[in-house]
Scaffold this active site. Sequence first.
Site, PDB file in Angstrom:
ATOM      1  N   SER A  47       0.846  -1.188   0.000  1.00 49.13           N
ATOM      2  CA  SER A  47       0.000   0.000   0.000  1.00 49.13           C
ATOM      3  C   SER A  47       0.886   1.244   0.000  1.00 49.13           C
ATOM      4  O   SER A  47       2.106   1.167   0.188  1.00 49.13           O
ATOM      5  CB  SER A  47      -0.921   0.007   1.228  1.00 49.13           C
ATOM      6  OG  SER A  47      -0.142   0.150   2.412  1.00 49.13           O
ATOM      7  N   LEU A  49       1.132   3.678   2.225  1.00 49.65           N
ATOM      8  CA  LEU A  49       1.788   3.825   3.514  1.00 49.65           C
ATOM      9  C   LEU A  49       2.770   2.689   3.764  1.00 49.65           C
ATOM     10  O   LEU A  49       3.860   2.900   4.304  1.00 49.65           O
ATOM     11  CB  LEU A  49       0.738   3.871   4.628  1.00 49.65           C
ATOM     12  CG  LEU A  49       1.281   3.942   6.055  1.00 49.65           C
ATOM     13  CD1 LEU A  49       2.243   5.116   6.226  1.00 49.65           C
ATOM     14  CD2 LEU A  49       0.143   4.020   7.063  1.00 49.65           C
ATOM     15  N   TYR A 191     -16.466   0.684   9.326  1.00 46.55           N
ATOM     16  CA  TYR A 191     -15.049   1.034   9.433  1.00 46.55           C
ATOM     17  C   TYR A 191     -14.726   1.568  10.830  1.00 46.55           C
ATOM     18  O   TYR A 191     -13.774   1.128  11.471  1.00 46.55           O
ATOM     19  CB  TYR A 191     -14.709   2.083   8.374  1.00 46.55           C
ATOM     20  CG  TYR A 191     -13.261   2.519   8.367  1.00 46.55           C
ATOM     21  CD1 TYR A 191     -12.270   1.679   7.867  1.00 46.55           C
ATOM     22  CD2 TYR A 191     -12.887   3.765   8.859  1.00 46.55           C
ATOM     23  CE1 TYR A 191     -10.929   2.079   7.862  1.00 46.55           C
ATOM     24  CE2 TYR A 191     -11.559   4.169   8.852  1.00 46.55           C
ATOM     25  CZ  TYR A 191     -10.589   3.329   8.355  1.00 46.55           C
ATOM     26  OH  TYR A 191      -9.276   3.724   8.355  1.00 46.55           O
ATOM     27  N   LYS A 195     -12.281  -0.031  13.835  1.00 49.32           N
ATOM     28  CA  LYS A 195     -11.154   0.734  14.375  1.00 49.32           C
ATOM     29  C   LYS A 195     -11.292   0.955  15.879  1.00 49.32           C
ATOM     30  O   LYS A 195     -10.303   0.941  16.616  1.00 49.32           O
ATOM     31  CB  LYS A 195     -11.048   2.084  13.640  1.00 49.32           C
ATOM     32  CG  LYS A 195     -10.671   1.948  12.161  1.00 49.32           C
ATOM     33  CD  LYS A 195      -9.326   1.258  11.983  1.00 49.32           C
ATOM     34  CE  LYS A 195      -8.891   1.172  10.551  1.00 49.32           C
ATOM     35  NZ  LYS A 195      -7.576   0.527  10.378  1.00 49.32           N
ATOM     36  N   SER A 226      -2.391   9.876  -0.925  1.00 48.24           N
ATOM     37  CA  SER A 226      -1.151   9.722  -1.681  1.00 48.24           C
ATOM     38  C   SER A 226      -0.663  11.043  -2.229  1.00 48.24           C
ATOM     39  O   SER A 226       0.433  11.151  -2.746  1.00 48.24           O
ATOM     40  CB  SER A 226      -1.352   8.730  -2.836  1.00 48.24           C
ATOM     41  OG  SER A 226      -2.406   9.160  -3.660  1.00 48.24           O
TER      42      SER A 226
END
Length: 310
Positions: A47, A49, A191, A195, A226
């Site tokens: 990815s 990151l 999501y 988390k 990005s």
Amino acid sequence: MGILAVLALPLLLLGISGIIYIYQSVRWLLSKSAVQNKVVVITDAISGLGKECSRVFHTGGARLVLCGRTWEKLEALYDALISVADPSMTYAPKLILLDISNINCIQDVAKEILNCYGCVDILINNASMKVKGAVQSISLELDKKIMDANYFGPVTLTKAILPNMISRRTGQIVLINSIQGKIGIPFRAAYAASKHAAVGFFDCLRAEMEEFDISVSTVNPTFICSYHRQPAPGNWEASIWKFFFRKVAYGVHPVEVAEEVLRTVSSKKQEVLMANPIPRAAVYIRTFFPELFFAIVASEIREKLKTEEE
């Protein structure tokens, strides 16, 4: 005397800037030296990151074990890393195929990881999956898939690696999570839930692992992009919610997060929140003034429904 007085402030500012620059440079060098020769496992290394984390830890002299779902992308990352690094100062990364959402395969993959060097010094749980939509429009099957990728996957891999760390009484575990592990944003329920669950697990793990000298850290950035995005055209001031959270859209660059992860490993910070002042304030308002926070959330929902009707 007058000239000296005029120059005093600029010279003072210049001196302070120089001291800050030297401090940051020394801190960065110490961070890199802290991971030299360490066995570092990075999940979802392919990815944006993951690639940046691989880069900073590779140049720091770590012995990398890079995990990802696509062999071709792992090989491309391998080639990119060894082509720019000094081979006398770095180690060639090991590559492991891993789909973190496939819980059934993680135990076997963990054995492969441990077989690379016989131990793991630093485990960086980076893999994640996102979904956006109203609660009623997201299937329960997709909810479970998100929970597997963002909660059960990292937890299963961590549990598989932990016995090795406990037996050696040393190790570091880093969870790259999200600000949504602290606050829930509408239309991201699955999501945010995953988390929140991950934060709860690793908070408990941190306390339990203290007796074994194993450190546990969570890094919570806002949206990771990005490139630096600009807000879409429109009246951003019309909504309290949009004003309050518009900085989330800018996000943080993967390079910034990767460098912060390296500093977190070096200093063994327990928790890091990477956010601009506005979303950072939201976390505190959610904690100390929940009614205000929920009123802001409700205003955004009402505005969205009104917009759809128009």
